[in-house]
Design a protein around this motif. Sequence first.
Motif, short mmCIF file in Angstrom:
data_model
loop_
_atom_site.label_atom_id
_atom_site.label_comp_id
_atom_site.label_asym_id
_atom_site.label_seq_id
_atom_site.Cartn_x
_atom_site.Cartn_y
_atom_site.Cartn_z
N TRP A 72 39.33 25.57 22.66
CA TRP A 72 38.10 24.95 22.23
C TRP A 72 37.04 26.05 22.29
N THR B 28 43.49 7.97 18.12
CA THR B 28 43.33 9.32 17.90
C THR B 28 42.00 9.99 18.62
N GLU B 29 42.13 11.07 18.82
CA GLU B 29 41.08 11.84 19.45
C GLU B 29 39.87 11.65 18.54
N LEU B 30 38.79 11.63 19.23
CA LEU B 30 37.39 11.39 18.26
C LEU B 30 36.72 12.73 18.37
N ASP B 31 36.10 12.73 17.28
CA ASP B 31 35.09 13.90 17.31
C ASP B 31 33.57 13.56 17.65
N THR B 32 32.74 14.48 17.89
CA THR B 32 31.29 14.20 18.37
C THR B 32 30.72 13.18 17.70
N GLU B 33 30.90 13.39 16.41
CA GLU B 33 30.00 12.27 15.53
C GLU B 33 30.57 10.74 15.61
N HIS B 34 31.58 10.71 15.65
CA HIS B 34 32.26 9.45 15.63
C HIS B 34 32.02 8.73 17.02
N GLU C 177 30.07 15.17 23.60
CA GLU C 177 30.69 16.29 23.76
C GLU C 177 31.45 16.49 24.78
N VAL D 114 34.70 14.92 24.13
CA VAL D 114 35.49 15.61 23.30
C VAL D 114 36.49 16.81 23.75
N LYS E 137 40.63 12.41 25.35
CA LYS E 137 40.69 10.98 25.52
C LYS E 137 41.50 10.72 26.84
#
Length: 511
Positions: A396, A444-450, A488, A491, A495
């Motif tokens: 990351w 699933t893993e989520l991104d910042t926007e979602h 953030e 992320v 999760k």
Amino acid sequence: MFSSRIYIGRFFFRTYKTDQIRVRFAPSPTGYLHLGGLRTALYNFLYAKKHNGKFILRIEDTDQTRIVAGATEQLQNDLEWSGIEIDEGPMQGGTFGPYLQSQRLKIYREEVQTLLDNGSAYHCFCTDNRLQLLRREALRKQEIPKYDNKCRHLTAHAVQNRLDKGEPSCIRFKISDNEESFEDLIYGRISYNISLNEGDPVILKSDGYPTYHFANVVDDHLMKISHVLRGAEWQISTTKHIQLYRAFKWEPPMFGHLPLLMNSDGTKLSKRQGDIRIGHYRDSHIFPLALLNFIVQSGGGFTKDLEKHLKPKCYSIVELANQFDISKINSHSGKLMADRLLEFNRLELRNKIEDAKQISKLIKEVKDLLKSNFSERVENNSLKLDDAYIQNILQWSCNRISKLSDLISKNLEFIWVIPTEYNIDKSSESSIDLLKNELEKEETELDTEHLNAMLKTFCKDHAIKYGSFMRTLRYVLSGLKEGPSVAEMVVILGKKNTIERLDLFLNKTKT
Ligand SMILES: [Zn+2]
């Protein structure tokens, strides 16, 4: 002082006759290795490496008054840390040892006899008092203070008489009053008349210790040094060294003098600035290769133009050695661009993260960093130390940080430190529980926007005040009152870890 230097371009009229390139780095153990010293060592090392030659470390410790305890060991450690491999040296040994000048006194005394016998050197019986008088007299007359070569003219008989009487003496070398020239590999032809500024120099002091110039010449010859790359401050002395070689009937090595390294603003790098010590860079989590790339981009010497290379790159030692070309070293002083160091370090960090062979070492480095910085957390088990997690975080961080130590900055502490104490109103418990369930449903893993969108909808659906809930959430996840946004953080943590931390809080509030 440089007035008699004549530039007639760079040409190479001689190739070295022996079958092997042998170079040396010959520091005095008077302190720490600093950037200028590392540059000299590095260029010699790259030259040897390119030509399958040998890199020799010789410690010039004949000035016993200036020696700093432990400095020799520190020098070797610093060189090794930088990736410079020593083929022969005080610790490594070798056919041409000893490599500490203080252990070679017998050799110097024998060699000085050769010069006494062939009339190139003589005993000088002048007292300190007389030399001081000469000096004062010259200064009064506004002349350059120098020895007047008085004892050059003593008869052999007179010398023997005084020696028999036990009068203390030193040995001086007869320098010629002609202009001396040599081909500098970097500057081209250098011509200089030493006798204008200097009387006959002492080569062996009355205490039996050689002076720097004499020991240097004798050792370079006996150690079969083929090329001498050293700082430009030695350029004038080289004309004196050439005369010594001639008096011995030895063939001198090839000489190349490296221009000064400067700060980006054109001021001189100084040993007094603590921040140019190699140890300082190591302690600041600068990678050795980043430091080497930082140094070489300041003064040329490479077939590819490192500075103008389209994609910035942190070259390996092998790549640097292959590209190294003495004739491409600039003859004007090199400026160190301070901001480039972190850039190289970021590139090198990325190389290491992407290299399957290096990643485990990097993970260990992060672990050590965490353990030493959060030692109390190691004891109560509230520190994230598992390899897979660290590897994820490194991936990351790839383009986000330039030093490993950035990973433990205040803002990112939450990545490693699991909160153990909460000072939060119990009323948040139900909202946190609800959010936990919601997160668990995500496959699933989520991104910042979602995540941002999801958190907003969540608050709206459950009539929770968004702002204050985010503050609570940040506190639960990180123990921080300020810092990166909650989305953030989720992320970065992933999760699984996020849910774990929410659970931890819920368990605590239940008890
Ligand atoms: Zn004298």
